[in-house]
Write an enzyme that holds these catalytic residues in place. Structure first.
Site, mmCIF file in Angstrom:
data_model
loop_
_atom_site.group_PDB
_atom_site.id
_atom_site.type_symbol
_atom_site.label_atom_id
_atom_site.label_comp_id
_atom_site.label_asym_id
_atom_site.label_seq_id
_atom_site.Cartn_x
_atom_site.Cartn_y
_atom_site.Cartn_z
ATOM 1 N N GLY A 282 12.301 -50.497 5.470
ATOM 2 C CA GLY A 282 13.370 -51.237 4.825
ATOM 3 C C GLY A 282 14.354 -50.279 4.174
ATOM 4 O O GLY A 282 13.985 -49.171 3.756
ATOM 5 N N CYS A 283 15.614 -50.691 4.057
ATOM 6 C CA CYS A 283 16.640 -49.783 3.538
ATOM 7 C C CYS A 283 16.428 -49.464 2.055
ATOM 8 O O CYS A 283 16.521 -48.304 1.640
ATOM 9 C CB CYS A 283 18.033 -50.358 3.782
ATOM 10 S SG CYS A 283 18.302 -52.026 3.136
ATOM 11 N N ASN A 284 16.109 -50.469 1.233
ATOM 12 C CA ASN A 284 15.831 -50.196 -0.174
ATOM 13 C C ASN A 284 14.578 -49.340 -0.317
ATOM 14 O O ASN A 284 14.484 -48.490 -1.203
ATOM 15 C CB ASN A 284 15.641 -51.507 -0.940
ATOM 16 C CG ASN A 284 16.893 -52.357 -0.954
ATOM 17 O OD1 ASN A 284 17.986 -51.876 -1.231
ATOM 18 N ND2 ASN A 284 16.737 -53.637 -0.650
ATOM 19 N N VAL A 285 13.618 -49.585 0.556
ATOM 20 C CA VAL A 285 12.379 -48.795 0.555
ATOM 21 C C VAL A 285 12.690 -47.322 0.768
ATOM 22 O O VAL A 285 12.139 -46.445 0.090
ATOM 23 C CB VAL A 285 11.425 -49.296 1.652
ATOM 24 C CG1 VAL A 285 10.158 -48.451 1.689
ATOM 25 C CG2 VAL A 285 11.078 -50.759 1.440
ATOM 26 N N THR A 286 13.564 -47.052 1.712
ATOM 27 C CA THR A 286 13.911 -45.666 2.013
ATOM 28 C C THR A 286 14.497 -44.974 0.799
ATOM 29 O O THR A 286 14.097 -43.851 0.451
ATOM 30 C CB THR A 286 14.896 -45.613 3.196
ATOM 31 O OG1 THR A 286 14.249 -46.117 4.370
ATOM 32 C CG2 THR A 286 15.375 -44.194 3.450
#
Length: 369
Positions: free
Chosen positions: A160-164
């Site tokens: 996920g982008c926020n995860v990254t």
């Protein structure tokens, strides 16, 4: 050698960004572009900026058609990607073809069925190899094990982008035992493309311009268990991480600026040079720009990440400092949510799985202003 790649969900934001990168990839031939309700349209009606592909007709998402390719990228919502992946695996089991599958949705990221039920619900799909080449493993200071896993897999789950953004910010300190992840706080400024193309009133320009809107507040964001999972892979004791994650939509099209804070551990708290101790962990993990990690830049001391410098690229910029008054580490990470947050990670992982240089086709320069 040239590999053929099909993209399912080609008309969405993630699909379009993946196609933008693949169109400049020297070893890739773009094959079928498929979608659901937009099948039959020209791709240019949805992505007019992709001039080399604008006259291509979007095809229905057909398992047999997708299976003709060497690589299939699933740029679909959660649930839809898991269902299509299962159908592809069932079909190819009876054929000689075993395409590399890359899922940009959430279906194959989580290793815990319980976490999936708590945050997503519905059918749980088995986890695939995690598509973050820079993910540290316990006992590592560089991400050798994750790259080895990607080099030997045929199934990749893109993060996920926020995860990254949060993982790249926090993992060096967490892996080195320099921050207390039981009190981890992350606040993210997120561009509106992170919400996808769904037509909702709160995503309209009249609501977005001049306003900042929080969402998934109070421990409800679906990326929380994925971040915790990553920190546990990096060596944090299972079950000890407590994360408060608050994303805020801000008036920009692309980008994430994550601010992560956590109390520091005793070696930092009682040191005469706490900033040096903290920075050494991030320096060891990421190196100077272009060294250990080609796409993660630990900025010079006193220089803080901004989304504008990474827009349109596969780069992440990171900075860490010690807040003496609060006794916490402050770490910031900037990425393009469609770049390093999705498409660039997919292409990086694709390259590793195909035995190509990792950054082939990845844009390594930002666009500003």
């Amino acid at each position: 050698m040239t590999w053929t790649v099909a993209v399912a969900g080609a008309t969405g934001y993630a699909g379009g960004e993946i196609l933008r990168l693949l169109s400049g990839h020297p070893e890739i031939e773009i094959g079928a572009l498929t979608a659901g309700s937009s099948a039959g349209a020209l791709l240019g009606e949805h992505h007019p900026h992709l001039l080399s592909l604008a006259q291509r007709r979007v095809e229905p998402t057909d398992v047999e058609r997708l299976a003709e390719h060497d690589v299939v990228v699933l740029a679909l919502p959660h649930g839809a990607s898991g269902e299509l992946a299962a159908a592809l695996e069932a079909y190819t089991a009876s054929t000689a073809r075993t395409p590399l599958l890359i899922d940009c949705g959430a279906d194959h990221r989580l290793t815990s069925a319980e976490a999936w039920q708590a945050f997503y619900g519905g059918d749980y799909a088995e986890p695939w190899t995690y598509g973050m080449p820079e993910l540290l493993h316990s006992g590592e200071t560089t991400a050798r094990a994750q790259r080895a896993a990607l080099a030997s897999t045929r199934r990749i789950a893109v993060p996920g982008c926020n995860v990254t953004a949060v993982t790249l910010a926090a993992q060096p300190g967490a892996a080195a035992g320099l921050i207390d992840t039981s009190q981890l706080t992350a606040v993210l400024a997120v561009g509106y493309s992170g919400a996808g193309k769904t037509l909702n009133p709160h995503l309209a320009a009249a609501a977005a311009l001049g306003s900042a809107q929080p969402y998934a507040v109070g421990g409800t964001h679906r990326h929380i268990p994925e971040i915790i999972q990553n920190l546990e892979v990096a060596g944090v004791e299972a079950g000890t991480t407590r994360l408060s994650l608050t994303p805020v939509l801000v008036p920009m099209s692309r980008g994430i600026l994550a601010t992560v804070t956590a109390p520091v551990a005793e070696p930092v708290l009682h040191s005469e040079h706490p900033d040096e101790i903290l920075r050494s962990a991030w320096q060891e993990a990421y190196g100077a720009p272009g060294e250990a990690e080609p796409l993660i830049h630990l900025l010079p001391e006193g220089v803080w990440p901004t989304t504008g410098t990474v827009t349109g690229s596969g780069l992440a910029t990171v900075q860490v400092a010690y807040d003496r008054g609060a006794g916490v580490a402050v770490v910031m990470c900037a990425i393009d949510n469609l770049g390093k947050g999705t498409a660039s990670a997919a292409v990086q992982s694709l390259n590793l799985a195909l035995g190509l240089p990792e950054t082939t086709g990845v844009i390594t320069e930002g666009v500003t202003p």
